[in-house]
Motif scaffolding. Structure first.
Motif, short mmCIF file in Angstrom:
data_model
loop_
_atom_site.label_atom_id
_atom_site.label_comp_id
_atom_site.label_asym_id
_atom_site.label_seq_id
_atom_site.Cartn_x
_atom_site.Cartn_y
_atom_site.Cartn_z
N ALA A 1 -7.52 -2.18 6.00
CA ALA A 1 -6.09 -2.49 5.92
C ALA A 1 -5.56 -2.96 7.28
O ALA A 1 -4.78 -3.92 7.37
N LEU A 2 -5.99 -2.25 8.33
CA LEU A 2 -5.56 -2.65 9.68
C LEU A 2 -6.04 -4.05 10.01
O LEU A 2 -5.30 -4.86 10.59
N TYR B 1 -8.90 2.30 5.32
CA TYR B 1 -7.88 2.33 6.39
C TYR B 1 -8.15 1.26 7.43
O TYR B 1 -7.26 0.49 7.81
N ILE B 2 -9.44 1.17 7.87
CA ILE B 2 -9.80 0.16 8.88
C ILE B 2 -9.63 -1.23 8.30
O ILE B 2 -9.14 -2.17 8.96
N GLU C 1 -8.47 0.62 -3.46
CA GLU C 1 -8.69 0.59 -2.00
C GLU C 1 -8.33 1.90 -1.32
O GLU C 1 -8.73 2.17 -0.19
N LEU C 2 -7.60 2.76 -2.05
CA LEU C 2 -7.24 4.06 -1.46
C LEU C 2 -8.46 4.98 -1.38
O LEU C 2 -8.49 5.91 -0.57
N TRP D 1 0.81 -1.22 0.00
CA TRP D 1 0.00 0.00 0.00
C TRP D 1 0.84 1.27 0.00
O TRP D 1 0.30 2.38 -0.12
#
Length: 313
Positions: free
Chosen positions: A277-278, A274-275, A267-268, A258
């Motif tokens: 990805a985490l 963001y959540i 996905e950006l 990323w």
């Protein structure tokens, strides 16, 4: 220089091998001249025997009987010439060693049966002095033995190496006494071995050899223990680093993915990208953790980390 006359022997204590009063007792031959040349400051023991003529056997040489553990050149040498008729030595500095009591040694010599016994008395007292010093060495060895258990570190290893060096010095010293003991029997025959002082000194030398060999075995065992602990700790460190690196692999992999600067990365623009990805990073790391734990590669590491954090080790 002083000459000591006893009932069955005479001891001439002279300044040194090169001194005329010492050399006048020596036979004139090539061996003797070579010994005198080498005996100025010998780094090793020197020993010669003469057994060609029956009844005129003799033994001479230089014995290092005291050696500093910190300075190679700091040593005390005992030069001697021994025959049936006469016993000649260089001047012995009795004041340097509190264990060598000259008056007691002279009193013991009064009952000597021969010049050989006079020499064995001196050698016996020198060995007794070494034994006394080994006793203090034993105390340090005992402390070091417990230091390996409680404070196993670089300083402890350095102490082990110093102790091992000292053991080798003791062994080198005793080897000279052993050689003289054997050379006396070889030169003067079995009859001397039946004399009291010879037997006493021979037993004392044997006791010293036994102690030094035992201490050498102990030090070698200490080195083995130190090597085992060092290897174990090295393996544990490598294992821990490998597992931690593996656990952080998903973070590095997803972070690298990323972190690319491509324009088309859908996905950006996701609202919950963001959540998400985490969650992907945490989930993949947790799955990898479960795999490592199932393989049994995590238990010891977690236990050791827990102990270290609680201050128990």
């Amino acid at each position: 220089m002083p000459h000591y006359t006893f009932e069955n022997a005479v001891w001439h204590e002279e300044d040194g091998v090169e001194d005329y009063s010492f050399r006048k007792f020596l036979p004139k031959n090539e061996k003797m001249l070579r010994w005198i040349d080498k005996s100025k400051n010998p780094a090793v023991n020197i020993l010669h025997t003469h057994t060609i003529e029956s009844g005129k056997e003799s033994l001479w040489g230089s014995l290092i009987y005291r050696q500093s553990a910190t300075s190679e050149g700091s040593r005390e040498v005992f030069h001697f010439y021994l025959s049936h008729e006469v016993f000649v030595t260089n001047k012995i500095d009795f004041e340097k060693d509190a264990d060598l009591e000259k008056e007691e040694i002279l009193h013991q010599m009064e009952g000597a049966a021969s010049s050989v016994e006079v020499m064995m008395i001196i050698l016996g007292e020198m060995v007794a002095s070494i034994l006394h010093k080994i006793d203090s060495f034993e105390e340090r060895l005992h402390d070091l033995l417990w230091a390996i258990k409680e404070k196993n570190n670089k300083k402890t290893l350095e102490k082990i190496e110093n102790v091992r060096h000292e053991i080798l010095l003791w062994k080198h010293l005793i080897m000279g006494f052993q050689e003289i003991k054997m050379a006396i029997e070889e030169t003067f025959g079995k009859s001397v071995t039946e004399e009291t002082e010879y037997q006493r000194t021979a037993i004392r030398i044997g006791r010293c050899v036994m102690l030094v060999n035992s201490y050498e075995d102990e030090v070698n065992n200490m080195v083995d223990i130190e090597n085992v602990v060092a290897n174990y700790r090295g393996n544990e460190i490598m294992k821990t680093l490998t597992v931690l690196t593996t656990l952080f692999t998903p973070i590095m992999a997803w972070g690298a993915l990323w972190g690319m600067n491509f324009e088309n990365m859908p996905e950006l623009k996701w609202q919950f990208g963001y959540i998400g990805a985490l969650l992907v990073i945490i989930g993949s790391t947790f799955v990898l953790y479960l795999y490592l734990k199932r393989k049994g590669w995590m238990g010891d590491i977690l236990q050791s980390i827990g102990k270290n954090s609680s201050g128990k080790e």
